[in-house]
Design a protein around this motif. Structure first.
Motif, mmCIF file in Angstrom:
data_model
loop_
_atom_site.group_PDB
_atom_site.id
_atom_site.type_symbol
_atom_site.label_atom_id
_atom_site.label_comp_id
_atom_site.label_asym_id
_atom_site.label_seq_id
_atom_site.Cartn_x
_atom_site.Cartn_y
_atom_site.Cartn_z
ATOM 1 N N TRP A 215 9.434 63.560 41.259
ATOM 2 C CA TRP A 215 9.752 63.995 39.889
ATOM 3 C C TRP A 215 10.839 65.062 39.844
ATOM 4 N N GLY A 216 10.894 65.942 40.835
ATOM 5 C CA GLY A 216 11.936 66.968 40.838
ATOM 6 C C GLY A 216 13.318 66.363 40.963
ATOM 7 N N VAL A 217 13.453 65.378 41.863
ATOM 8 C CA VAL A 217 14.745 64.707 42.031
ATOM 9 C C VAL A 217 15.115 63.948 40.764
ATOM 10 N N ALA A 219 14.181 64.534 37.698
ATOM 11 C CA ALA A 219 14.477 65.429 36.586
ATOM 12 C C ALA A 219 15.876 66.024 36.688
ATOM 13 N N ASN A 220 16.363 66.264 37.916
ATOM 14 C CA ASN A 220 17.649 66.936 38.093
ATOM 15 C C ASN A 220 18.811 65.985 38.350
#
Length: 526
Positions: A215-217, A219-220
């Motif tokens: 999810w971090g990848v 989202a960014n």
């Protein structure tokens, strides 16, 4: 309240270990073999015995690629190293090619640049990929292994909490005591390499963190994963061509410049984008030998002018932490002695998982005796234990036998080696289904010992890389493999002898028969 918590941890330790124990055993075995992936691959390609590394290998590789794939949009050159001196070139065929995703790979002699004819095999890469993909579709295999690794982590933590005298019990071993002996052995091998077990399990989860927590990848970077890999992991993105002809500059000065930037470190990998285009790029990546961190230190040059365009390899602290953990898990930094220490620690993990699985059955033997029959669940666990623990070594030996016995020119040869591996493993479940457990344990350990003991003999009959030659030449890759096979045969033979022994050599006296087992409270609850 405290006692109730420890009792819950005992239950959690038992069942979290059993549910995934058979997969974890296979993961530990193949992961331990992966520490010697290059050496296994060399042994499985005996035709490459006399190949030696060469300082000018990159130029020879480019010359070969110009001849074989002038229109390919991307070239890859895997440089020779001490543990694997072969030169490998891979290129993307714009017409689709023969390999996976249109890639084709060729082995070259580093000294001449000529293609080397060697038997096709997956070599040590099979064990490496199996230990985190299980020969399933990569996405599903990695999810299964990650799920099991999490259970392993839970089992380790709950095991430490459950056994409050774990370090004291490490120095206690009571032989010929049945269940108590198995518990002592499980504690001993568990504590002996406990830091390794914690490290290898946790870092194994971290290596696939982007799969489990994407999810971090997302989202960014959204769907632009190449941008993420370029920024966070130092992997250069693919360059679009200018659609104008161009000529590659000499690679030698670029390698010298890159090595100077890395204080003399060796080159491990070279990627060339658009080699016949004016907008070509040459990315030279440092190798990971003797480096704890596996972050991709690379230098990117203009392919036509040789101008240094960028340098990557100093990622953010979070990426650097991941790279260090990945290096710890892979042990790429280790010397030969340290690699063997890692392998022995891996052997401790193998014995820890195996003894835990067997202990589950041994602890329930009194219950079966009282019932007068073996419940289906107990019998299922027993068959799975024997098939997995004794069958996997048999399957590994069969994999090596297939490498030596299958015709060299056989189409799809690597796949047939893998099929032999799984066929032998599947057959290993037949005997425990029809024979008593003790007889099945003994018979299959004997089979495994015999197969490994005969492997150096088969190697001597079928190749020129046997001990009579390799020991005299000091070729320790091939000689070390054969000697290791004999060591494994001795270990399996000793285990077969132990498994064949009766629980006690004489009938216990009435007084001893009436004595309670007096196991630790936490073991009785498990």
């Amino acid at each position: 309240m405290k006692e109730g918590f420890r009792q819950s941890m005992a239950w959690l330790h038992t069942w979290s270990g059993l549910v995934v124990g058979w997969i974890l055993f296979a993961v530990f075995v193949t992961g331990t073999l992966s520490y010697f992936r290059p050496e296994i691959s060399q042994w499985m390609r005996p035709e490459l015995r006399d190949v030696k590394a060469d300082a000018d290998a990159a130029s020879k590789a480019i010359a070969t690629l110009r001849e074989r794939a002038p229109n390919s949009p991307r070239w890859f050159i895997s440089m020779p190293e001490a543990r694997e001196p072969i030169l490998r070139v891979t290129y993307r065929d714009p017409n689709g090619g023969e390999g996976r995703k249109g890639f084709k790979s060729v082995l070259l002699n580093p000294a001449t640049g000529e293609e080397v004819t060697a038997r096709e095999t997956r070599g040590g890469d099979f064990f490496y990929r199996f230990h985190f993909e299980l020969s399933m579709k990569p996405i599903w295999g990695r999810w299964v292994v990650g799920f099991c690794a999490m259970f392993m982590f839970v089992a380790i933590i709950s095991g430490v909490i459950t056994h409050k005298k774990i370090f004291k019990d490490f120095f206690t071993f009571r032989p010929k005591k049945g269940q108590r002996s198995w518990l002592d052995a499980h504690n001993a091998v568990g504590v002996l390499a406990l830091p390794y077990h914690v490290m290898i399990t946790y870092t194994g989860l971290v290596t696939l963190m982007f799969l489990y927590m994407p999810w971090g990848v997302q989202a960014n970077y959204g769907k632009d994963r190449e941008a993420f890999f370029a920024e966070a992991l130092g992997i250069p993105a693919e360059i679009k061509p200018a659609n104008q002809p161009g000529h590659l500059t000499d690679i030698k000065p670029l390698i010298v410049a890159a090595r100077h930037h890395w204080n003399g470190a060796n080159v491990g990998f070279i990627t060339i984008d658009n080699p016949s285009d004016a907008n070509s790029r040459i990315a030279i990546r440092r190798d990971n030998e003797h480096r704890l961190s596996t972050n991709n230190q690379s230098a990117v040059f203009s392919g036509t002018t040789g101008e240094l365009l960028s340098v990557a390899g100093e990622p953010a602290p979070a990426s650097q932490t991941r790279a260090v953990m990945f290096g710890l898990h892979m042990a790429t930094f280790s010397s030969t002695a340290l690699r063997w220490l890692f392998a022995l620690s891996g052997l401790g993990g193998i014995l820890m998982v195996a003894s835990g699985l067997v202990l589950w059955s041994v602890k329930r033997a009194p219950e079966r005796a009282k019932l007068g029959y073996t419940p289906f669940g107990h019998r299922l666990v027993e068959v799975l234990n024997i098939g997995v623990i004794t069958g996997l070594p048999i399957a590994i030996a069969a994999f090596f036998y297939a490498n030596r016995l299958l015709p060299v020119e056989l189409a799809g040869r690597p796949d047939w080696e893998v099929r032999t591996f799984f066929a032998a493993w599947l057959l290993s479940f037949a005997l425990p289904m029809i024979r008593p457990a003790r007889a099945a344990w003994t018979a299959q350990f004997v089979v495994g010992a015999a197969l490994f003991a005969a492997l150096p003999v088969l190697n001597a009959v079928t190749t020129q890389t046997h001990l009579g030659i390799t020991l005299a030449q000091g070729n320790w890759v091939y000689a070390g493999f054969d000697l290791t096979m004999l060591g494994i045969a001795a270990l399996l033979g000793l285990t077969a002898w132990y498994a064949s022994r009766t629980p006690t050599s004489r009938k216990p006296s009435k007084r001893k028969a009436a004595e309670p087992l007096n196991l630790p409270a936490e073991a009785e609850r498990a």
